[in-house]
Design a protein around this motif. Structure first.
Motif, PDB file in Angstrom:
ATOM      1  N   SER A  65       0.656  -1.232  -0.078  1.00  0.00           N
ATOM      2  CA  SER A  65       0.070   0.051  -0.028  1.00  0.00           C
ATOM      3  C   SER A  65       0.774   1.400   0.051  1.00  0.00           C
ATOM      4  O   SER A  65       0.164   2.472  -0.372  1.00  0.00           O
ATOM      5  N   ASP A  66       2.370   1.123   0.110  1.00  0.00           N
ATOM      6  CA  ASP A  66       2.937   2.426   0.350  1.00  0.00           C
ATOM      7  C   ASP A  66       3.818   2.747  -0.849  1.00  0.00           C
ATOM      8  O   ASP A  66       4.693   3.437  -0.822  1.00  0.00           O
ATOM      9  N   CYS A  67       3.720   1.954  -1.976  1.00  0.00           N
ATOM     10  CA  CYS A  67       4.355   2.003  -3.085  1.00  0.00           C
ATOM     11  C   CYS A  67       4.327   3.297  -3.796  1.00  0.00           C
ATOM     12  O   CYS A  67       3.161   3.891  -3.918  1.00  0.00           O
ATOM     13  N   GLU A  68       5.167   4.019  -4.401  1.00  0.00           N
ATOM     14  CA  GLU A  68       5.154   5.041  -5.354  1.00  0.00           C
ATOM     15  C   GLU A  68       4.940   4.653  -6.494  1.00  0.00           C
ATOM     16  O   GLU A  68       4.053   5.409  -7.363  1.00  0.00           O
ATOM     17  N   ARG A  69       5.530   3.658  -7.224  1.00  0.00           N
ATOM     18  CA  ARG A  69       5.250   3.061  -8.437  1.00  0.00           C
ATOM     19  C   ARG A  69       4.548   1.867  -8.486  1.00  0.00           C
ATOM     20  O   ARG A  69       4.530   1.281  -7.630  1.00  0.00           O
ATOM     21  N   ASN A  70       3.345   2.192  -9.272  1.00  0.00           N
ATOM     22  CA  ASN A  70       2.251   0.668  -9.097  1.00  0.00           C
ATOM     23  C   ASN A  70       1.932   0.391 -10.559  1.00  0.00           C
ATOM     24  O   ASN A  70       1.897   1.235 -11.297  1.00  0.00           O
ATOM     25  N   ARG A  71       1.527  -0.875 -10.727  1.00  0.00           N
ATOM     26  CA  ARG A  71       0.916  -1.274 -11.784  1.00  0.00           C
ATOM     27  C   ARG A  71      -0.463  -0.730 -11.986  1.00  0.00           C
ATOM     28  O   ARG A  71      -1.266  -0.885 -10.738  1.00  0.00           O
ATOM     29  N   VAL A  72      -1.140  -0.688 -12.868  1.00  0.00           N
ATOM     30  CA  VAL A  72      -2.502  -0.465 -13.104  1.00  0.00           C
ATOM     31  C   VAL A  72      -3.426  -1.346 -13.574  1.00  0.00           C
ATOM     32  O   VAL A  72      -2.961  -1.938 -14.807  1.00  0.00           O
ATOM     33  N   LEU A  73      -4.605  -1.975 -13.249  1.00  0.00           N
ATOM     34  CA  LEU A  73      -5.364  -2.801 -14.150  1.00  0.00           C
ATOM     35  C   LEU A  73      -6.687  -1.897 -14.342  1.00  0.00           C
ATOM     36  O   LEU A  73      -7.308  -1.610 -13.560  1.00  0.00           O
ATOM     37  N   LEU A  74      -6.899  -1.872 -15.789  1.00  0.00           N
ATOM     38  CA  LEU A  74      -8.257  -1.500 -16.332  1.00  0.00           C
ATOM     39  C   LEU A  74      -8.946  -2.615 -16.562  1.00  0.00           C
ATOM     40  O   LEU A  74      -8.685  -3.626 -17.157  1.00  0.00           O
ATOM     41  N   TYR A  75     -10.090  -2.502 -16.185  1.00  0.00           N
ATOM     42  CA  TYR A  75     -10.978  -3.803 -16.282  1.00  0.00           C
ATOM     43  C   TYR A  75     -12.538  -3.134 -16.389  1.00  0.00           C
ATOM     44  O   TYR A  75     -12.951  -2.202 -15.906  1.00  0.00           O
ATOM     45  N   PRO A  76     -13.317  -4.040 -17.058  1.00  0.00           N
ATOM     46  CA  PRO A  76     -14.908  -3.906 -17.298  1.00  0.00           C
ATOM     47  C   PRO A  76     -15.626  -3.949 -16.057  1.00  0.00           C
ATOM     48  O   PRO A  76     -15.052  -4.355 -14.932  1.00  0.00           O
ATOM     49  N   ASP A  77     -16.606  -3.523 -15.896  1.00  0.00           N
ATOM     50  CA  ASP A  77     -17.378  -3.132 -14.594  1.00  0.00           C
ATOM     51  C   ASP A  77     -17.898  -4.522 -13.927  1.00  0.00           C
ATOM     52  O   ASP A  77     -18.147  -4.702 -12.718  1.00  0.00           O
ATOM     53  N   TYR A  78     -17.887  -5.571 -14.774  1.00  0.00           N
ATOM     54  CA  TYR A  78     -18.174  -6.953 -14.178  1.00  0.00           C
ATOM     55  C   TYR A  78     -17.084  -7.628 -13.491  1.00  0.00           C
ATOM     56  O   TYR A  78     -17.161  -8.454 -12.616  1.00  0.00           O
ATOM     57  N   TYR A  79     -15.828  -7.113 -13.473  1.00  0.00           N
ATOM     58  CA  TYR A  79     -14.635  -7.763 -13.207  1.00  0.00           C
ATOM     59  C   TYR A  79     -14.216  -7.311 -11.768  1.00  0.00           C
ATOM     60  O   TYR A  79     -14.392  -6.089 -11.351  1.00  0.00           O
ATOM     61  N   SER A  80     -13.912  -8.350 -10.866  1.00  0.00           N
ATOM     62  CA  SER A  80     -13.296  -8.230  -9.418  1.00  0.00           C
ATOM     63  C   SER A  80     -11.778  -8.624  -9.372  1.00  0.00           C
ATOM     64  O   SER A  80     -11.620  -9.584  -9.449  1.00  0.00           O
ATOM     65  N   PRO A  81     -11.038  -7.571  -9.290  1.00  0.00           N
ATOM     66  CA  PRO A  81      -9.618  -7.805  -9.392  1.00  0.00           C
ATOM     67  C   PRO A  81      -9.106  -8.379  -8.056  1.00  0.00           C
ATOM     68  O   PRO A  81      -9.604  -7.982  -7.058  1.00  0.00           O
ATOM     69  N   SER A  82      -8.080  -8.999  -8.065  1.00  0.00           N
ATOM     70  CA  SER A  82      -7.472  -9.628  -6.788  1.00  0.00           C
ATOM     71  C   SER A  82      -5.888  -9.079  -6.907  1.00  0.00           C
ATOM     72  O   SER A  82      -5.504  -9.013  -8.233  1.00  0.00           O
ATOM     73  N   PRO A  83      -5.148  -9.265  -5.854  1.00  0.00           N
ATOM     74  CA  PRO A  83      -3.771  -8.809  -5.914  1.00  0.00           C
ATOM     75  C   PRO A  83      -2.910  -9.485  -7.043  1.00  0.00           C
ATOM     76  O   PRO A  83      -1.875  -9.061  -7.548  1.00  0.00           O
ATOM     77  N   GLU A  84      -3.307 -10.977  -7.423  1.00  0.00           N
ATOM     78  CA  GLU A  84      -2.539 -11.811  -8.071  1.00  0.00           C
ATOM     79  C   GLU A  84      -2.748 -11.285  -9.370  1.00  0.00           C
ATOM     80  O   GLU A  84      -2.023 -11.519 -10.396  1.00  0.00           O
ATOM     81  N   ASP A  85      -3.810 -10.537  -9.825  1.00  0.00           N
ATOM     82  CA  ASP A  85      -4.013 -10.070 -11.062  1.00  0.00           C
ATOM     83  C   ASP A  85      -2.706  -9.046 -11.527  1.00  0.00           C
ATOM     84  O   ASP A  85      -2.583  -8.739 -12.860  1.00  0.00           O
ATOM     85  N   TYR A  86      -2.356  -8.458 -10.638  1.00  0.00           N
ATOM     86  CA  TYR A  86      -1.246  -7.448 -10.859  1.00  0.00           C
ATOM     87  C   TYR A  86       0.162  -8.124 -11.269  1.00  0.00           C
ATOM     88  O   TYR A  86       1.039  -7.026 -11.900  1.00  0.00           O
ATOM     89  N   GLN A  87       0.357  -9.264 -11.291  1.00  0.00           N
ATOM     90  CA  GLN A  87       1.601  -9.714 -11.575  1.00  0.00           C
ATOM     91  C   GLN A  87       2.668  -9.341 -11.089  1.00  0.00           C
ATOM     92  O   GLN A  87       3.633  -8.872 -12.019  1.00  0.00           O
ATOM     93  N   ILE A  88       2.937  -9.242  -9.649  1.00  0.00           N
ATOM     94  CA  ILE A  88       4.176  -8.493  -9.026  1.00  0.00           C
ATOM     95  C   ILE A  88       4.804  -9.551  -8.315  1.00  0.00           C
ATOM     96  O   ILE A  88       4.023 -10.470  -7.533  1.00  0.00           O
ATOM     97  N   ALA A  89       6.225  -9.457  -8.417  1.00  0.00           N
ATOM     98  CA  ALA A  89       7.062 -10.153  -7.445  1.00  0.00           C
ATOM     99  C   ALA A  89       7.804  -9.506  -6.797  1.00  0.00           C
ATOM    100  O   ALA A  89       8.167  -8.286  -7.066  1.00  0.00           O
ATOM    101  N   LEU A  90       8.452  -9.878  -5.310  1.00  0.00           N
ATOM    102  CA  LEU A  90       9.030  -9.190  -4.867  1.00  0.00           C
ATOM    103  C   LEU A  90      10.553  -9.921  -4.499  1.00  0.00           C
ATOM    104  O   LEU A  90      10.400 -11.337  -4.345  1.00  0.00           O
ATOM    105  N   LEU A  91      11.583  -9.355  -4.975  1.00  0.00           N
ATOM    106  CA  LEU A  91      13.007  -9.857  -4.826  1.00  0.00           C
ATOM    107  C   LEU A  91      13.774  -9.202  -3.795  1.00  0.00           C
ATOM    108  O   LEU A  91      13.785  -8.000  -3.769  1.00  0.00           O
ATOM    109  N   GLU A  92      14.668  -9.931  -2.953  1.00  0.00           N
ATOM    110  CA  GLU A  92      15.594  -9.493  -2.208  1.00  0.00           C
ATOM    111  C   GLU A  92      17.094  -9.811  -2.742  1.00  0.00           C
ATOM    112  O   GLU A  92      17.179 -11.021  -3.210  1.00  0.00           O
ATOM    113  N   VAL A  93      17.744  -8.784  -2.522  1.00  0.00           N
ATOM    114  CA  VAL A  93      19.197  -8.632  -3.050  1.00  0.00           C
ATOM    115  C   VAL A  93      20.036  -9.532  -1.837  1.00  0.00           C
ATOM    116  O   VAL A  93      20.001  -8.668  -0.864  1.00  0.00           O
TER     117      VAL A  93
END
Length: 258
Positions: A65-93
């Protein structure tokens, strides 16, 4: 829609056209459209264009919730998005932190040097010796193959749950100041308490960004909502312009990242 361009800067026209195309895709296909990581200015433009559309909705997610850069999902009114829809991974160095110090700038530079466009990865999180970053899942295999060192330091990448993202603990200090004009050099001088000549030098050397893009014109006119950064002086947000003083100076409220 014909007059949408007048509300934004001329150099933003291409991105506006891109948003309109994304919107058209969702309307034509009646299916969701996932886009890359956008910076806050781009998200502001997208929100302005999509607005309160009934046929096309949007969701914003960058990994937490604190991210500055975000992916955006545009979707039709029938659709209910979930976090998995944004296809984001977190990597630690993982790197020998006892012997080497790595910075945000080094990580960013290395990611760009292996051919990644900035919109393909999100926030880079640094806390003490820990470094993490969000990335589009479709690039996981590529980055694990190509991203093996930063400078001369060998590294390993570990994929971890989004819920394990570190908190950067950013603190913004609100300030109020006055400027003789909304030119970039004048605003920088006032907000960072440096001479106007120093501000002009920073700008001329490509060390100043507005909304994450280098600007080299001192006469560039700032607007409410702009995010400024100057190498060595941090970042600031121009929160509001509150009219003029009796001496015809602009009153500016800004947030400065400490």
């Amino acid at each position: 829609m014909d007059n949408i361009y007048q509300h934004f800067r001329s150099e933003e026209k291409d991105f506006i056209d891109q948003v309109i195309q994304w919107k058209q895709f969702v309307e034509d296909r009646y299916a969701p459209k996932l886009v890359d990581f956008l910076d806050p200015r781009q998200i502001h433009i997208l929100k302005s264009i999509i607005g309160n559309e009934q046929s096309v909705k949007y969701g914003i997610f960058g990994g937490n919730s604190d991210c500055e850069r975000n992916r955006v999902l545009l979707y039709p009114d029938y659709y209910s998005p979930s976090p998995e829809d944004y296809q984001i991974a977190l990597l630690e160095v993982k790197y020998p932190s006892k012997f080497v110090t790595l910075t945000h700038r080094q990580v960013l530079g290395t990611l760009m040097s292996i051919g990644l466009k900035r919109e393909k990865f999100g926030d880079i999180l640094c806390q003490n010796e820990r470094i993490q970053f969000f990335i589009a899942k479709e690039l996981l295999d590529y980055i694990k193959l190509e991203f093996r060192q930063i400078g001369k330091t060998s590294i390993q990448l570990l994929e971890i749950p989004l819920s394990d993202a570190i908190s950067t603990g950013e603190v913004w200090q609100e300030i109020q100041t006055t400027v003789s004009s909304l030119r970039l050099d004048a605003v920088l001088s006032s907000v960072y308490n440096i001479s106007r000549q120093k501000a002009q030098t920073l700008i001329a050397h490509g060390l100043v960004k507005i909304n994450w893009r280098i600007v080299e014109q001192s006469a560039f006119i700032c607007e409410e909502g702009d995010v400024l950064s100057a190498r060595g002086h941090g970042r600031c947000k121009l929160l509001s312009f509150d009219g003029k003083t009796k001496k015809e100076k602009w009153r500016i409220k800004a947030g400065v990242l400490k």
